[in-house]
Design an enzyme around this catalytic site. Structure first.
Site, PDB file in Angstrom:
ATOM      1  N   LYS A  12       0.842  -1.199   0.000  1.00 46.63           N
ATOM      2  CA  LYS A  12       0.000   0.000   0.000  1.00 46.63           C
ATOM      3  C   LYS A  12       0.882   1.256   0.000  1.00 46.63           C
ATOM      4  O   LYS A  12       0.614   2.218  -0.714  1.00 46.63           O
ATOM      5  CB  LYS A  12      -0.951  -0.016   1.215  1.00 46.63           C
ATOM      6  CG  LYS A  12      -2.062  -1.065   1.060  1.00 46.63           C
ATOM      7  CD  LYS A  12      -2.886  -1.303   2.304  1.00 46.63           C
ATOM      8  CE  LYS A  12      -3.813  -2.500   2.061  1.00 46.63           C
ATOM      9  NZ  LYS A  12      -4.649  -2.865   3.223  1.00 46.63           N
TER      10      LYS A  12
ATOM     11  N   GLN B  31      -4.700  -1.652   9.272  1.00 47.22           N
ATOM     12  CA  GLN B  31      -4.611  -2.968   8.643  1.00 47.22           C
ATOM     13  C   GLN B  31      -5.241  -4.017   9.559  1.00 47.22           C
ATOM     14  O   GLN B  31      -4.928  -4.084  10.738  1.00 47.22           O
ATOM     15  CB  GLN B  31      -3.136  -3.307   8.354  1.00 47.22           C
ATOM     16  CG  GLN B  31      -2.934  -4.606   7.590  1.00 47.22           C
ATOM     17  CD  GLN B  31      -3.539  -4.602   6.207  1.00 47.22           C
ATOM     18  OE1 GLN B  31      -3.608  -3.560   5.536  1.00 47.22           O
ATOM     19  NE2 GLN B  31      -4.001  -5.750   5.744  1.00 47.22           N
TER      20      GLN B  31
ATOM     21  N   ASP C 209     -11.130   2.529   3.516  1.00 45.89           N
ATOM     22  CA  ASP C 209     -11.444   1.100   3.393  1.00 45.89           C
ATOM     23  C   ASP C 209     -12.937   0.869   3.146  1.00 45.89           C
ATOM     24  O   ASP C 209     -13.334  -0.210   2.721  1.00 45.89           O
ATOM     25  CB  ASP C 209     -11.074   0.364   4.693  1.00 45.89           C
ATOM     26  CG  ASP C 209      -9.716  -0.317   4.627  1.00 45.89           C
ATOM     27  OD1 ASP C 209      -9.372  -0.829   3.548  1.00 45.89           O
ATOM     28  OD2 ASP C 209      -9.018  -0.348   5.665  1.00 45.89           O
TER      29      ASP C 209
HETATM   30  N1  GUN Z   1      -6.892  -6.973   5.822  1.00 50.45           N
HETATM   31  C1  GUN Z   1      -7.210  -7.731   4.754  1.00 50.45           C
HETATM   32  N2  GUN Z   1      -7.788  -6.984   3.799  1.00 50.45           N
HETATM   33  C2  GUN Z   1      -7.844  -5.728   4.272  1.00 50.45           C
HETATM   34  C3  GUN Z   1      -8.315  -4.490   3.735  1.00 50.45           C
HETATM   35  O1  GUN Z   1      -8.837  -4.394   2.627  1.00 50.45           O
HETATM   36  N3  GUN Z   1      -8.170  -3.408   4.540  1.00 50.45           N
HETATM   37  C4  GUN Z   1      -7.642  -3.479   5.784  1.00 50.45           C
HETATM   38  N4  GUN Z   1      -7.566  -2.369   6.496  1.00 50.45           N
HETATM   39  N5  GUN Z   1      -7.193  -4.595   6.303  1.00 50.45           N
HETATM   40  C5  GUN Z   1      -7.287  -5.716   5.546  1.00 50.45           C
END
Ligand code: GUN
Length: 288
Positions: free
Chosen positions: A51, A95, A118
């Site tokens: 990211k 996350q 998100d």
């Molecule tokens: N963990 C697995 N997929 C995601 C996601 O799309 N966003 C976040 N914040 N954590 C995750």
């Protein structure tokens, strides 16, 4: 049969954002994403690194908070509150999963919906449900882009029978709402669904989001269907594979997404898109 190339389409989206971000910069707007990781889960570390790399590629500023696994919920919520109040932060991403002593829902609820890139906050989920503006969960939003950009231009989702297998809050449920918004006829199947093969066989568009390697076989697929595989699993040999038995399904499908290289890369591209939209919203006055 078309193989829908998520790597290519995600690259196109990131390149479009890169151009638009350069224009924003000329107007004095810098897009900023704050990424929070609690603990040292190796998979999460990889996701967070990717990211941040995507931010760097597009030209966003990323702020990184890597906190020890012993961080208390109170400390995490305090950091979120600080970031909520910072004018120079557009998006906040925690996350998942967070360590067990931290309540995931409390974390999601604490993020300002206007910075919830998100799309997990109940406000944003509710907005999607009633067709209002808001942030949409990145993976299902990515699937829509795959359908719109990865199929022949005369292909239309409208009126199609869509079957989604899986009802999670971050994929299955928002996916069903997005497909409804595109005027598909939507069925959500799940672990209690009777006659799953028969239900799946009705689909013009079959979206598998269960997290079980190879559970969708050729017997689940109608000849000429579009098959989208959201699953990311490891098989007995440790090889990455989806929920769909690709080798036998591909010959029946009109189009199919591979794993890896299908839905996976789209999630980050759509996260980047949400960050851009957040910055536009936060700087609306300046950009008038
Ligand atoms: N963990 C697995 N997929 C995601 C996601 O799309 N966003 C976040 N914040 N954590 C995750």
């Amino acid at each position: 049969m078309t193989i829908i190339d998520g790597k290519l389409i995600s690259q196109q989206i990131k390149d479009e954002l890169k151009e638009k971000t350069a224009l924003l910069k000329e107007k004095g707007v810098e897009v900023t994403l704050a990424v929070i990781l609690v603990g040292e889960d190796p998979a999460s570390q990889v996701y967070v690194r990717n990211k941040k790399k995507a931010c760097e590629y597009i030209g966003y500023r990323s702020l990184s908070y890597e906190l020890p696994a012993t961080t208390s919920q109170e400390e995490l919520l305090k950091l979120i509150d600080e970031l909520n109040n910072r004018k120079d932060v557009d998006g906040i991403l925690v996350q998942m999963p967070v360590p067990e002593h931290i309540n995931e829902k409390a974390v999601i609820d604490a993020i300002d919906p206007a910075k919830d890139v998100d799309g997990f906050h109940p406000m944003n989920v509710g907005a999607l449900c009633i067709g209002e503006k808001g942030f949409v969960s990145c993976t299902p939003a990515g699937v829509i882009q795959l359908l719109k950009r990865g199929l022949p231009s005369d292909y239309s989702i409208s009126g199609k029978e869509c079957v989604i297998v899986g009802r999670s809050n971050i994929v299955g449920k928002p996916m069903s709402l997005l497909m409804l918004r595109e005027n598909a006829t939507v069925t959500v199947a799940h672990s209690r669904t009777k006659n799953l093969e028969e239900v799946c066989k009705r689909a013009d568009i079959l979206i598998a989001a269960v997290g079980r390697a190879g559970m969708i076989t050729a017997d689940h697929v109608k000849e000429g269907a579009v098959v989208i595989d959201v699953g990311i699993n490891r098989n007995a040999d440790g090889k990455l594979c989806g929920d769909v038995l690709y080798d036998e399904v591909k010959d029946k499908a009109f189009a199919i997404t591979p794993v890896p290289g299908g839905v996976g890369p789209m999630t980050i591209a759509m996260l980047m898109n949400n960050c851009y939209e957040a910055a536009l919203m936060h700087n609306a006055d300046l950009l008038k």
